[in-house]
Design a protein around this motif. Structure first.
Motif, PDB file in Angstrom:
ATOM      1  N   PHE A  61       2.728   9.257  -4.224  1.00 28.06           N
ATOM      2  CA  PHE A  61       1.429   9.364  -3.546  1.00 28.06           C
ATOM      3  C   PHE A  61       1.394  10.445  -2.468  1.00 28.06           C
ATOM      4  O   PHE A  61       0.438  10.526  -1.700  1.00 28.06           O
ATOM      5  CB  PHE A  61       1.061   7.995  -2.946  1.00 28.06           C
ATOM      6  CG  PHE A  61       1.088   6.890  -3.961  1.00 28.06           C
ATOM      7  CD1 PHE A  61       0.024   6.714  -4.840  1.00 28.06           C
ATOM      8  CD2 PHE A  61       2.194   6.060  -4.078  1.00 28.06           C
ATOM      9  CE1 PHE A  61       0.053   5.714  -5.807  1.00 28.06           C
ATOM     10  CE2 PHE A  61       2.240   5.056  -5.039  1.00 28.06           C
ATOM     11  CZ  PHE A  61       1.158   4.885  -5.905  1.00 28.06           C
ATOM     12  N   ILE A  62       2.440  11.280  -2.431  1.00 23.89           N
ATOM     13  CA  ILE A  62       2.517  12.350  -1.418  1.00 23.89           C
ATOM     14  C   ILE A  62       1.286  13.254  -1.487  1.00 23.89           C
ATOM     15  O   ILE A  62       0.716  13.608  -0.461  1.00 23.89           O
ATOM     16  CB  ILE A  62       3.805  13.193  -1.609  1.00 23.89           C
ATOM     17  CG1 ILE A  62       5.038  12.366  -1.272  1.00 23.89           C
ATOM     18  CG2 ILE A  62       3.772  14.478  -0.798  1.00 23.89           C
ATOM     19  CD1 ILE A  62       5.277  12.123   0.199  1.00 23.89           C
ATOM     20  N   TYR A  63       0.857  13.608  -2.701  1.00 26.31           N
ATOM     21  CA  TYR A  63      -0.282  14.529  -2.838  1.00 26.31           C
ATOM     22  C   TYR A  63      -1.619  13.853  -2.541  1.00 26.31           C
ATOM     23  O   TYR A  63      -2.626  14.516  -2.396  1.00 26.31           O
ATOM     24  CB  TYR A  63      -0.280  15.203  -4.211  1.00 26.31           C
ATOM     25  CG  TYR A  63       0.914  16.107  -4.371  1.00 26.31           C
ATOM     26  CD1 TYR A  63       1.074  17.240  -3.571  1.00 26.31           C
ATOM     27  CD2 TYR A  63       1.916  15.801  -5.287  1.00 26.31           C
ATOM     28  CE1 TYR A  63       2.199  18.061  -3.690  1.00 26.31           C
ATOM     29  CE2 TYR A  63       3.041  16.616  -5.416  1.00 26.31           C
ATOM     30  CZ  TYR A  63       3.175  17.739  -4.606  1.00 26.31           C
ATOM     31  OH  TYR A  63       4.273  18.548  -4.724  1.00 26.31           O
ATOM     32  N   GLN A  64      -1.595  12.526  -2.403  1.00 27.60           N
ATOM     33  CA  GLN A  64      -2.797  11.812  -1.954  1.00 27.60           C
ATOM     34  C   GLN A  64      -2.719  11.541  -0.447  1.00 27.60           C
ATOM     35  O   GLN A  64      -3.553  10.840   0.096  1.00 27.60           O
ATOM     36  CB  GLN A  64      -2.960  10.473  -2.696  1.00 27.60           C
ATOM     37  CG  GLN A  64      -3.426  10.606  -4.136  1.00 27.60           C
ATOM     38  CD  GLN A  64      -2.274  10.848  -5.091  1.00 27.60           C
ATOM     39  OE1 GLN A  64      -1.247  10.205  -5.026  1.00 27.60           O
ATOM     40  NE2 GLN A  64      -2.459  11.799  -6.001  1.00 27.60           N
ATOM     41  N   GLY A  65      -1.700  12.093   0.212  1.00 28.90           N
ATOM     42  CA  GLY A  65      -1.601  11.987   1.667  1.00 28.90           C
ATOM     43  C   GLY A  65      -0.601  10.973   2.197  1.00 28.90           C
ATOM     44  O   GLY A  65      -0.509  10.774   3.408  1.00 28.90           O
ATOM     45  N   ALA A  66       0.168  10.316   1.333  1.00 28.39           N
ATOM     46  CA  ALA A  66       1.154   9.336   1.799  1.00 28.39           C
ATOM     47  C   ALA A  66       2.239  10.037   2.617  1.00 28.39           C
ATOM     48  O   ALA A  66       2.643  11.161   2.305  1.00 28.39           O
ATOM     49  CB  ALA A  66       1.780   8.616   0.612  1.00 28.39           C
ATOM     50  N   THR A  67       2.701   9.373   3.670  1.00 23.02           N
ATOM     51  CA  THR A  67       3.748   9.936   4.526  1.00 23.02           C
ATOM     52  C   THR A  67       4.742   8.854   4.939  1.00 23.02           C
ATOM     53  O   THR A  67       4.417   7.665   4.934  1.00 23.02           O
ATOM     54  CB  THR A  67       3.165  10.567   5.813  1.00 23.02           C
ATOM     55  OG1 THR A  67       2.447   9.565   6.536  1.00 23.02           O
ATOM     56  CG2 THR A  67       2.255  11.745   5.510  1.00 23.02           C
ATOM     57  N   PHE A  68       5.934   9.306   5.311  1.00 21.19           N
ATOM     58  CA  PHE A  68       6.968   8.421   5.833  1.00 21.19           C
ATOM     59  C   PHE A  68       7.778   9.176   6.867  1.00 21.19           C
ATOM     60  O   PHE A  68       8.302  10.254   6.582  1.00 21.19           O
ATOM     61  CB  PHE A  68       7.892   7.924   4.714  1.00 21.19           C
ATOM     62  CG  PHE A  68       9.018   7.068   5.225  1.00 21.19           C
ATOM     63  CD1 PHE A  68       8.796   5.742   5.584  1.00 21.19           C
ATOM     64  CD2 PHE A  68      10.294   7.592   5.374  1.00 21.19           C
ATOM     65  CE1 PHE A  68       9.829   4.958   6.069  1.00 21.19           C
ATOM     66  CE2 PHE A  68      11.332   6.807   5.858  1.00 21.19           C
ATOM     67  CZ  PHE A  68      11.105   5.491   6.209  1.00 21.19           C
ATOM     68  N   THR A  69       7.852   8.612   8.077  1.00 18.27           N
ATOM     69  CA  THR A  69       8.694   9.203   9.123  1.00 18.27           C
ATOM     70  C   THR A  69       9.531   8.098   9.763  1.00 18.27           C
ATOM     71  O   THR A  69       9.146   6.930   9.757  1.00 18.27           O
ATOM     72  CB  THR A  69       7.871   9.898  10.233  1.00 18.27           C
ATOM     73  OG1 THR A  69       6.990   8.946  10.823  1.00 18.27           O
ATOM     74  CG2 THR A  69       7.062  11.065   9.694  1.00 18.27           C
ATOM     75  N   MET A  70      10.668   8.502  10.319  1.00 15.55           N
ATOM     76  CA  MET A  70      11.520   7.577  11.078  1.00 15.55           C
ATOM     77  C   MET A  70      11.612   8.087  12.502  1.00 15.55           C
ATOM     78  O   MET A  70      11.875   9.266  12.731  1.00 15.55           O
ATOM     79  CB  MET A  70      12.915   7.496  10.460  1.00 15.55           C
ATOM     80  CG  MET A  70      12.978   6.628   9.223  1.00 15.55           C
ATOM     81  SD  MET A  70      14.678   6.431   8.585  1.00 15.55           S
ATOM     82  CE  MET A  70      15.402   5.310   9.773  1.00 15.55           C
ATOM     83  N   GLU A  71      11.379   7.173  13.449  1.00 14.39           N
ATOM     84  CA  GLU A  71      11.375   7.538  14.862  1.00 14.39           C
ATOM     85  C   GLU A  71      12.352   6.666  15.637  1.00 14.39           C
ATOM     86  O   GLU A  71      12.489   5.476  15.366  1.00 14.39           O
ATOM     87  CB  GLU A  71       9.980   7.342  15.461  1.00 14.39           C
ATOM     88  CG  GLU A  71       8.910   8.172  14.794  1.00 14.39           C
ATOM     89  CD  GLU A  71       7.500   7.843  15.276  1.00 14.39           C
ATOM     90  OE1 GLU A  71       6.567   8.470  14.758  1.00 14.39           O
ATOM     91  OE2 GLU A  71       7.325   6.960  16.140  1.00 14.39           O
TER      92      GLU A  71
ATOM     93  N   ASN B 285       0.854  -1.189   0.000  1.00 12.87           N
ATOM     94  CA  ASN B 285       0.000   0.000   0.000  1.00 12.87           C
ATOM     95  C   ASN B 285       0.891   1.241   0.000  1.00 12.87           C
ATOM     96  O   ASN B 285       1.056   1.886   1.043  1.00 12.87           O
ATOM     97  CB  ASN B 285      -0.928  -0.034   1.231  1.00 12.87           C
ATOM     98  CG  ASN B 285      -1.878   1.141   1.257  1.00 12.87           C
ATOM     99  OD1 ASN B 285      -1.936   1.935   0.326  1.00 12.87           O
ATOM    100  ND2 ASN B 285      -2.622   1.257   2.330  1.00 12.87           N
ATOM    101  N   PRO B 286       1.475   1.592  -1.152  1.00 12.58           N
ATOM    102  CA  PRO B 286       2.432   2.696  -1.183  1.00 12.58           C
ATOM    103  C   PRO B 286       1.824   4.072  -0.874  1.00 12.58           C
ATOM    104  O   PRO B 286       2.556   5.020  -0.627  1.00 12.58           O
ATOM    105  CB  PRO B 286       3.012   2.645  -2.599  1.00 12.58           C
ATOM    106  CG  PRO B 286       2.067   1.813  -3.384  1.00 12.58           C
ATOM    107  CD  PRO B 286       1.337   0.925  -2.434  1.00 12.58           C
TER     108      PRO B 286
END
Length: 173
Positions: free
Chosen positions: A114-124, A30-31
């Motif tokens: 897919f950033i403009y469709q709301g996709a996100t990626f964070t590292m914690e 689910n990219p």
């Protein structure tokens, strides 16, 4: 056990390369998801050794997660709190370092369309310490948070550091 092997309930003796492949496979399902890659370590002092567990969790918020752990045994009782917290942070840093720029870019490239469709990626980076008045680890918060931030990760402490304080903790007993 080789210090750079990982496992979960389905697989044992995974190399980091295999772990990374599983993370990529999970993200490809689910990219357009909202991904959080979380890494944290907890420890437990046993009779004649100290066990450290580092957890790696890739979560697609609201849609599941994939996770694994790495076990490290130190053949002595590490009873000094600062030494143990510092070692936990070092082991987290060690695993974070395996996520090279190339690997991070590989993960980001999956969600980028897919950033403009709301996709996100964070590292914690999850640290098993807390800032509460009664928490013995509060005096180390500033130091450990700075170490995690220096890696470019978003630091999380209790009660938001569940990879260290809950997931990894479960395997230290």
């Amino acid at each position: 056990m080789n210090e750079l092997t990982f496992q979960n309930l389905q697989e044992k003796e995974m190399s980091f390369e295999q772990v990374f492949d599983r993370i990529i496979k999970f993200m490809k399902l689910n990219p357009q998801g909202n991904y959080r890659l979380m890494i944290g370590t907890d420890s437990q002092v046993h009779h004649d050794y100290t066990l450290f567990i580092t957890g790696i969790v890739i979560q697609n918020e609201g849609k599941g997660a994939w996770a694994c752990i790495r076990r490290v045994y130190i053949q002595r009782k590490m009873e000094q709190l600062h030494e143990r917290i510092s070692k936990e942070t070092s082991l987290t840093e060690e695993v974070v370092a395996l996520f090279t720029e190339e690997r991070k870019n590989c993960m980001i490239d999956l969600i980028l369309p897919f950033i403009y469709q709301g996709a996100t990626f964070t590292m914690e980076g999850h640290i098993d310490i807390g800032a509460g008045k009664l928490n013995k680890t509060k005096i180390y918060v500033e130091e450990m948070v700075a170490r995690i931030e220096s890696l470019g990760l978003e630091p999380k402490i209790k009660p938001n550091s569940f990879v260290a304080s809950s997931y990894a903790n479960r395997y230290t007993k």
